[in-house]
Design a protein around this motif. Structure first.
Motif, short mmCIF file in Angstrom:
data_model
loop_
_atom_site.label_atom_id
_atom_site.label_comp_id
_atom_site.label_asym_id
_atom_site.label_seq_id
_atom_site.Cartn_x
_atom_site.Cartn_y
_atom_site.Cartn_z
N SER A 173 -7.45 -3.69 2.24
CA SER A 173 -8.62 -3.60 1.31
C SER A 173 -9.13 -5.15 0.89
O SER A 173 -10.02 -4.75 0.06
CB SER A 173 -8.07 -2.80 0.26
OG SER A 173 -6.74 -3.47 -0.28
N ALA A 202 0.91 -1.18 0.09
CA ALA A 202 0.09 0.16 0.06
C ALA A 202 0.74 1.25 0.08
O ALA A 202 1.96 1.31 0.77
CB ALA A 202 -0.98 0.01 1.32
N PRO A 203 0.27 2.38 -0.58
CA PRO A 203 -0.62 2.57 -1.47
C PRO A 203 -0.49 2.18 -2.76
O PRO A 203 -1.51 2.58 -3.55
CB PRO A 203 -0.97 3.98 -1.19
CG PRO A 203 0.41 4.74 -1.21
CD PRO A 203 1.20 3.54 -0.40
N ARG A 243 -1.61 -3.50 3.02
CA ARG A 243 -2.20 -3.68 1.62
C ARG A 243 -3.39 -4.69 2.03
O ARG A 243 -4.57 -4.60 1.21
CB ARG A 243 -1.47 -4.70 0.92
CG ARG A 243 -1.85 -4.84 -0.55
CD ARG A 243 -1.22 -5.96 -1.44
NE ARG A 243 -1.75 -7.18 -0.55
CZ ARG A 243 -2.79 -7.91 -0.28
NH1 ARG A 243 -3.80 -7.40 -1.14
NH2 ARG A 243 -2.80 -8.83 0.42
N HIS A 302 -0.88 -0.63 -4.64
CA HIS A 302 -1.89 -1.67 -4.82
C HIS A 302 -3.23 -0.65 -5.35
O HIS A 302 -3.89 -0.97 -6.43
CB HIS A 302 -2.25 -2.52 -3.97
CG HIS A 302 -2.90 -1.96 -2.84
ND1 HIS A 302 -2.49 -0.83 -1.88
CD2 HIS A 302 -3.92 -2.42 -2.15
CE1 HIS A 302 -3.49 -0.74 -1.11
NE2 HIS A 302 -4.40 -1.53 -1.24
N THR A 319 -5.68 2.72 3.53
CA THR A 319 -4.47 2.94 4.09
C THR A 319 -3.95 2.03 4.89
O THR A 319 -4.65 1.14 5.17
CB THR A 319 -4.55 4.50 4.68
OG1 THR A 319 -5.49 4.11 5.97
CG2 THR A 319 -5.04 5.54 3.96
#
Length: 427
Positions: free
Chosen positions: A194, A101-102, A191, A104, A188
């Motif tokens: 989400s 992240a971020p 990874r 991805h 945030t």
């Protein structure tokens, strides 16, 4: 310390587990014969189904923490973990790669199918502008107002489905401030925050049943089929009047449905205003339709969706729960679908499935489940009751209670945990 928790849903059980971990003696009163509230299995046509298909995300840290406490390893075996994916057959396809992240998120938008370069850049700029505010918009607008300048395709295939799925409230009525908090937790941090987590078995076996077993083994009690009828202050504690008689407890946590909480509170003079506040909350429905196809279906991803005529999400229960030909179709929030009969549902579902898979024999509708009061309507400026009350030793927990989250499983669990921590701090 004797503590009563009224309600054996996810909020009540979370409060009970947290209190028991702290060495307290808890009694959970649940009016239904099976715990779990609005997220449990039900018996339908000689088999078990969930009373609504649920979707969790990797950012649901408290839910996953408590699951692993009451049933170690269940968070690894109890879900199908899917990277953030929005799959609208023939329209738009977005999938987050397994990058830190971020990155991805940026790559998922840049390489999305069905969005123009202008669409992608507009979505990225929108997320960047949210980051600059710390995901705390200065005004609590509706989501529709906040995304009004976004390209139409981005609104329809990104922000609207995410908002409806997270808040179960139409864009024009949904709180952008609460939606921003959900986006912050999902987009945030790590990874995996989400990721979509789709239950691989029924909801009761994921948390409510293991939690009850764990509580019983650790000195607390579960009383199912035992509705609490009234509360009254008594001798530096509380008298709890229930289906089996009455019991005295030093502390009480009301973690029942909002309706039952209001009925208990309105009989306590200092809580009448809180009861009125709860009664003023509006609600949104969720419809889940379980259907069986007589032939196997080959899904590209375990979750696909459509936006017309209403947003629909289809879960591939063949892959997720090893049930041949079975799908679960979910329509969140209010809309014209609330008026559809079983024949209309079959036609609407079948039309869209044939758009994705070609000619198919029609499905059999196994069960249609409508939760009319599935979640509170998460509107801007909504006043939600606090966890403490004017009475010493009386607390509230539930997804409708004040907090940063909408009415999700994580919202319920976090409310229960926070309530327990507040009670312990006040001791």
């Amino acid at each position: 310390m004797s503590i009563a928790v009224i309600g054996g849903g996810w909020a009540g059980l979370s409060a009970a587990v947290e209190l028991t971990l702290a060495g307290q003696q808890v009694t959970v009163y649940e009016s239904a014969l099976e715990p779990g509230g609005r997220a449990r299995r039900v018996h339908a046509k000689k088999q078990f189904l969930d009373n609504g298909q649920h979707l969790l995300i990797g950012a649901y840290s408290e839910t996953l923490r408590l699951m692993d406490i009451v049933n170690p390893g269940s968070t690894e075996t109890g879900f199908v973990r899917l990277p953030l994916t929005l799959d609208y057959p023939g329209k738009v396809f977005i999938r987050a790669p397994r990058l830190p992240a971020p990155l991805h998120l940026a790559f998922s938008l840049l390489f999305a199918h069905g969005l123009s370069l202008a669409d992608k850049l507009a979505a990225i700029r929108f997320i960047q502008s949210l980051k600059q505010t710390g995901f705390k918009p200065p005004e609590d607008l509706s989501v529709a107002q906040a995304v009004a300048q976004q390209p139409e395709r981005v609104r329809r295939y990104l922000w609207e489905p995410l908002c409806v799925a997270a808040l179960n409230t139409p864009l024009e009525h949904a709180s952008f401030r609460v939606f921003s908090r959900v986006l912050q937790d999902a987009l945030t941090g790590q990874r995996g925050n989400s990721d979509f987590l789709i239950p691989a078995r029924d909801l009761s076996s994921l948390f409510p049943e293991p939690a009850c077993n764990w509580l019983a083994k650790n000195g607390s009690a579960i009383k199912t089929g035992c509705r609490v009828h009234a509360l009254s202050p008594a001798n530096h504690g509380w008298k709890v009047v229930h289906a089996n008689g009455e019991t005295r407890h030093e502390q009480v946590v009301i973690a029942s449905s909002a309706t039952q909480a209001a009925s208990l509170l309105e009989c306590l003079p200092q809580c009448v205003e809180i009861a009125r506040q709860i009664q003023a909350i509006q609600y949104q429905p969720i419809v889940t339709v379980y259907a069986d196809y007589p032939v196997p279906l080959t899904f590209r991803t375990p979750l696909i969706g459509w936006v017309d005529p209403v947003p629909l999400f289809v879960f591939d229960l063949q892959t997720i729960q090893s049930k041949p030909g079975r799908i679960a179709v979910v329509a969140s929030a209010s809309g014209e679908h609330l008026e559809w009969d079983e024949a209309r549902w079959r036609d609407e579902v079948h039309t869209r499935m044939q758009q994705a898979f070609g000619t198919l024999p029609p499905p059999a509708i196994l069960q249609r489940i409508m939760e009319k009061r599935a979640t509170f309507s998460c509107t801007p400026g909504l006043l939600r009751p606090q966890q403490t009350t004017p009475y010493r030793g009386l607390y509230l927990a539930g997804d409708y209670v004040a907090g940063p989250y909408p009415a999700t499983l994580e919202g319920a669990v976090r409310s229960g945990v926070k309530c327990a921590q507040t009670l312990l701090d006040n001791l």
